[in-house]
Design a protein around this motif. Structure first.
Motif, PDB file in Angstrom:
ATOM      1  N   HIS A  12    -127.461  42.783  82.932  1.00 17.12           N
ATOM      2  CA  HIS A  12    -128.900  42.608  82.763  1.00 17.12           C
ATOM      3  C   HIS A  12    -129.224  41.221  82.221  1.00 17.12           C
ATOM      4  O   HIS A  12    -130.160  40.560  82.675  1.00 17.12           O
ATOM      5  CB  HIS A  12    -129.449  43.678  81.822  1.00 17.12           C
ATOM      6  N   LYS A  13    -128.439  40.762  81.259  1.00 17.95           N
ATOM      7  CA  LYS A  13    -128.730  39.476  80.626  1.00 17.95           C
ATOM      8  C   LYS A  13    -128.214  38.289  81.428  1.00 17.95           C
ATOM      9  O   LYS A  13    -128.716  37.184  81.284  1.00 17.95           O
ATOM     10  CB  LYS A  13    -128.116  39.445  79.224  1.00 17.95           C
ATOM     11  N   ASN A  14    -127.186  38.495  82.235  1.00 19.47           N
ATOM     12  CA  ASN A  14    -126.530  37.384  82.898  1.00 19.47           C
ATOM     13  C   ASN A  14    -126.344  37.640  84.387  1.00 19.47           C
ATOM     14  O   ASN A  14    -125.348  37.243  84.976  1.00 19.47           O
ATOM     15  CB  ASN A  14    -125.164  37.127  82.251  1.00 19.47           C
ATOM     16  N   SER A  15    -127.309  38.319  85.001  1.00 19.27           N
ATOM     17  CA  SER A  15    -127.156  38.693  86.401  1.00 19.27           C
ATOM     18  C   SER A  15    -127.028  37.468  87.294  1.00 19.27           C
ATOM     19  O   SER A  15    -126.363  37.521  88.328  1.00 19.27           O
ATOM     20  CB  SER A  15    -128.331  39.557  86.856  1.00 19.27           C
ATOM     21  N   GLY A  16    -127.652  36.367  86.902  1.00 20.64           N
ATOM     22  CA  GLY A  16    -127.539  35.144  87.701  1.00 20.64           C
ATOM     23  C   GLY A  16    -126.120  34.656  87.783  1.00 20.64           C
ATOM     24  O   GLY A  16    -125.642  34.269  88.858  1.00 20.64           O
ATOM     25  N   ARG A 169    -129.126  29.839  97.804  1.00 15.17           N
ATOM     26  CA  ARG A 169    -129.699  28.529  97.496  1.00 15.17           C
ATOM     27  C   ARG A 169    -130.547  28.587  96.235  1.00 15.17           C
ATOM     28  O   ARG A 169    -130.592  27.634  95.452  1.00 15.17           O
ATOM     29  CB  ARG A 169    -130.545  28.034  98.677  1.00 15.17           C
ATOM     30  N   ASP A 170    -131.218  29.720  96.022  1.00 15.48           N
ATOM     31  CA  ASP A 170    -132.055  29.864  94.829  1.00 15.48           C
ATOM     32  C   ASP A 170    -131.218  29.815  93.555  1.00 15.48           C
ATOM     33  O   ASP A 170    -131.622  29.212  92.560  1.00 15.48           O
ATOM     34  CB  ASP A 170    -132.837  31.180  94.902  1.00 15.48           C
ATOM     35  N   ILE A 171    -130.032  30.432  93.590  1.00 16.89           N
ATOM     36  CA  ILE A 171    -129.163  30.420  92.409  1.00 16.89           C
ATOM     37  C   ILE A 171    -128.811  28.988  92.027  1.00 16.89           C
ATOM     38  O   ILE A 171    -128.789  28.618  90.851  1.00 16.89           O
ATOM     39  CB  ILE A 171    -127.888  31.237  92.674  1.00 16.89           C
ATOM     40  N   ARG A 174    -131.407  27.115  89.880  1.00 22.35           N
ATOM     41  CA  ARG A 174    -131.790  27.658  88.574  1.00 22.35           C
ATOM     42  C   ARG A 174    -130.755  27.264  87.529  1.00 22.35           C
ATOM     43  O   ARG A 174    -129.857  28.016  87.190  1.00 22.35           O
ATOM     44  CB  ARG A 174    -131.924  29.176  88.683  1.00 22.35           C
ATOM     45  N   GLU A 175    -130.899  26.048  87.036  1.00 24.34           N
ATOM     46  CA  GLU A 175    -129.943  25.540  86.056  1.00 24.34           C
ATOM     47  C   GLU A 175    -129.943  26.377  84.783  1.00 24.34           C
ATOM     48  O   GLU A 175    -128.930  26.485  84.089  1.00 24.34           O
ATOM     49  CB  GLU A 175    -130.252  24.076  85.737  1.00 24.34           C
ATOM     50  N   SER A 176    -131.065  27.004  84.484  1.00 27.77           N
ATOM     51  CA  SER A 176    -131.163  27.798  83.257  1.00 27.77           C
ATOM     52  C   SER A 176    -130.165  28.956  83.252  1.00 27.77           C
ATOM     53  O   SER A 176    -129.748  29.414  82.188  1.00 27.77           O
ATOM     54  CB  SER A 176    -132.586  28.344  83.098  1.00 27.77           C
ATOM     55  N   ILE A 177    -129.799  29.450  84.434  1.00 31.75           N
ATOM     56  CA  ILE A 177    -128.812  30.524  84.511  1.00 31.75           C
ATOM     57  C   ILE A 177    -127.526  30.111  83.824  1.00 31.75           C
ATOM     58  O   ILE A 177    -126.907  30.876  83.094  1.00 31.75           O
ATOM     59  CB  ILE A 177    -128.526  30.882  85.983  1.00 31.75           C
ATOM     60  N   PHE A 178    -127.127  28.869  84.034  1.00 37.63           N
ATOM     61  CA  PHE A 178    -125.856  28.396  83.513  1.00 37.63           C
ATOM     62  C   PHE A 178    -126.002  27.851  82.090  1.00 37.63           C
ATOM     63  O   PHE A 178    -125.083  27.968  81.292  1.00 37.63           O
ATOM     64  CB  PHE A 178    -125.285  27.336  84.450  1.00 37.63           C
ATOM     65  N   GLU A 179    -127.161  27.313  81.768  1.00 35.97           N
ATOM     66  CA  GLU A 179    -127.371  26.787  80.424  1.00 35.97           C
ATOM     67  C   GLU A 179    -127.342  27.894  79.380  1.00 35.97           C
ATOM     68  O   GLU A 179    -126.942  27.682  78.248  1.00 35.97           O
ATOM     69  CB  GLU A 179    -128.707  26.048  80.355  1.00 35.97           C
ATOM     70  N   GLY A 180    -127.759  29.093  79.774  1.00 36.67           N
ATOM     71  CA  GLY A 180    -127.800  30.182  78.815  1.00 36.67           C
ATOM     72  C   GLY A 180    -126.437  30.666  78.383  1.00 36.67           C
ATOM     73  O   GLY A 180    -126.295  31.261  77.323  1.00 36.67           O
ATOM     74  N   ALA A 181    -125.425  30.439  79.204  1.00 38.72           N
ATOM     75  CA  ALA A 181    -124.110  30.981  78.883  1.00 38.72           C
ATOM     76  C   ALA A 181    -122.983  29.965  78.959  1.00 38.72           C
ATOM     77  O   ALA A 181    -121.902  30.232  78.479  1.00 38.72           O
ATOM     78  CB  ALA A 181    -123.789  32.128  79.830  1.00 38.72           C
ATOM     79  N   LEU A 182    -123.253  28.801  79.559  1.00 37.45           N
ATOM     80  CA  LEU A 182    -122.200  27.823  79.784  1.00 37.45           C
ATOM     81  C   LEU A 182    -122.520  26.498  79.125  1.00 37.45           C
ATOM     82  O   LEU A 182    -123.681  26.171  78.906  1.00 37.45           O
ATOM     83  CB  LEU A 182    -121.996  27.597  81.288  1.00 37.45           C
ATOM     84  N   THR A 257    -123.288  21.190  94.348  1.00 33.28           N
ATOM     85  CA  THR A 257    -124.367  20.477  93.672  1.00 33.28           C
ATOM     86  C   THR A 257    -125.344  21.509  93.133  1.00 33.28           C
ATOM     87  O   THR A 257    -125.605  22.536  93.758  1.00 33.28           O
ATOM     88  CB  THR A 257    -125.096  19.530  94.636  1.00 33.28           C
ATOM     89  N   LEU A 258    -125.882  21.242  91.965  1.00 33.62           N
ATOM     90  CA  LEU A 258    -126.792  22.164  91.297  1.00 33.62           C
ATOM     91  C   LEU A 258    -128.136  21.491  91.101  1.00 33.62           C
ATOM     92  O   LEU A 258    -128.218  20.406  90.532  1.00 33.62           O
ATOM     93  CB  LEU A 258    -126.204  22.580  89.948  1.00 33.62           C
TER      94      LEU A 258
END
Length: 337
Positions: A12-16, A169-171, A174-182, A257-258
């Motif tokens: 739920h928190k990290n589905s991305g 492509r949408d993933i 979304r840099e925030s997906i990776f910033e939240g956990a990485l 590339t992100l």
């Protein structure tokens, strides 16, 4: 709290991140099936040279193996890009029909040619097995007046469908997906994901991570001439720097590339087992991959982008190729590339 409940919370928190890892693993399976197909192509072309005594079983097995692997590749593609499923399976059905027609060819009906070859004690391209193999190779990757009629054309079409998939492509936007956990490489512009660990254990990523923390052989080769100290160089595309996301395991690398104005994807395996080693590259039309690639790569151009690959490379070759690609990619700006 049960383990299942914990996993539900993680998803739920990290589905991305989970979606990104699943997409990366599934795309890797697609490429493995495509590599097997290309090996079949190469083997068939080797046999047609006339240095082998062919029987009909070899040719029919080749047809059946190609059809099986192609079906596996299309299944992978439809999981990755379900909106393309109907189109891809319609095309796959056409190739199945072509394969069945080839399997029904009565190669032994030309008894005169066959008898003449028996009398001469030699096997030539006039033998029915060789004639059938020639037809099979024409279907696999020969020249055709009908665009998209070969298996190779269909494979490229499948790559395009997958890489154009809106969800994937949408993933990558979304840099925030990776910033939240990485954590980014300190002072650089690359996110590092341990493919089989980070999706289910994001709590391990609270402190900054360096390249030395990731045991990934192809990534280390790729950045050998790029990574100096704790930073990576910025790569300019117009007015924006490029950020990269690397999904890594010990022998495998997926680099994207992100959130970028241009698209580049590299998939690589670097191990001691030559048959498993490969490099696959996709680049959009804004990049001239001829300025990046070492010699020996097969390339295909489409309206959507460019594809290149090298298969079954010795460990020394794969190492050298990754070092050179990394050096060329990062030591040039986009206008040069």
């Amino acid at each position: 709290m049960s383990i299942l409940e914990k996993l539900k919370i993680i998803k739920h928190k990290n589905s991305g991140i989970i979606d990104f890892c699943i997409e990366t693993i599934r795309f890797r399976k697609l490429l493995e099936n495509a590599s097997a197909l290309l090996d079949f192509f190469e083997d068939g072309h080797g046999k047609i040279l006339g240095e082998y005594i062919l029987d009909r079983h070899y040719v029919t097995s080749l047809i059946e193996n190609v059809l099986e692997r192609l079906g596996m590749m299309i299944y992978d593609a439809c999981v990755l890009a379900p909106e393309s499923g109907e189109k891809l399976y319609t095309q796959y059905d056409k190739h199945k029909l072509k394969a069945w027609k080839l399997l029904r060819v009565d190669g032994y009906s030309e008894k005169k040619d066959f008898k003449n070859n028996e009398d001469s004690g030699s096997l030539t391209s006039m033998d029915p097995e060789y004639k059938l193999l020639a037809e099979v190779l024409k279907w696999l990757n020969g020249e055709s007046s009908d665009p998209g009629s070969t298996v190779m054309d269909f494979m490229i079409q499948t790559y395009v469908c997958v890489l154009k998939c809106p969800e994937a492509r949408d993933i990558l936007k979304r840099e925030s997906i990776f910033e939240g956990a990485l954590s980014k490489e300190p002072g650089g512009n690359i996110y590092l994901v341990e493919l089989w660990k980070d999706a289910v254990a994001p709590s391990n990523l609270r402190s900054p991570r360096s390249l030395d923390d990731i045991n990934c052989i192809p990534l280390k080769y790729f950045l050998m001439d790029v990574h100096h100290g704790d930073s990576l160089p910025d790569f300019e595309n117009g007015k924006k720097n490029v950020t990269w996301i690397a999904a890594a395991s010990e022998y495998r690398l997926s680099l994207n590339t992100l959130k970028s104005d241009f698209r580049f994807r590299l998939e690589a395996t670097a191990s001691d087992y030559e048959k498993s080693n490969f490099i696959f590259i996709f680049a959009d039309q804004s990049i001239n991959i001829g300025n990046i690639l070492p010699s020996g790569f097969h390339t295909e151009n489409t309206n959507y982008g460019q594809f290149a690959w090298s298969l079954d490379a010795a460990s020394e070759t794969i190492e050298d190729n990754l070092i050179l690609i990394g050096r060329n990619l990062f030591h040039k700006n986009v206008s040069q590339v």
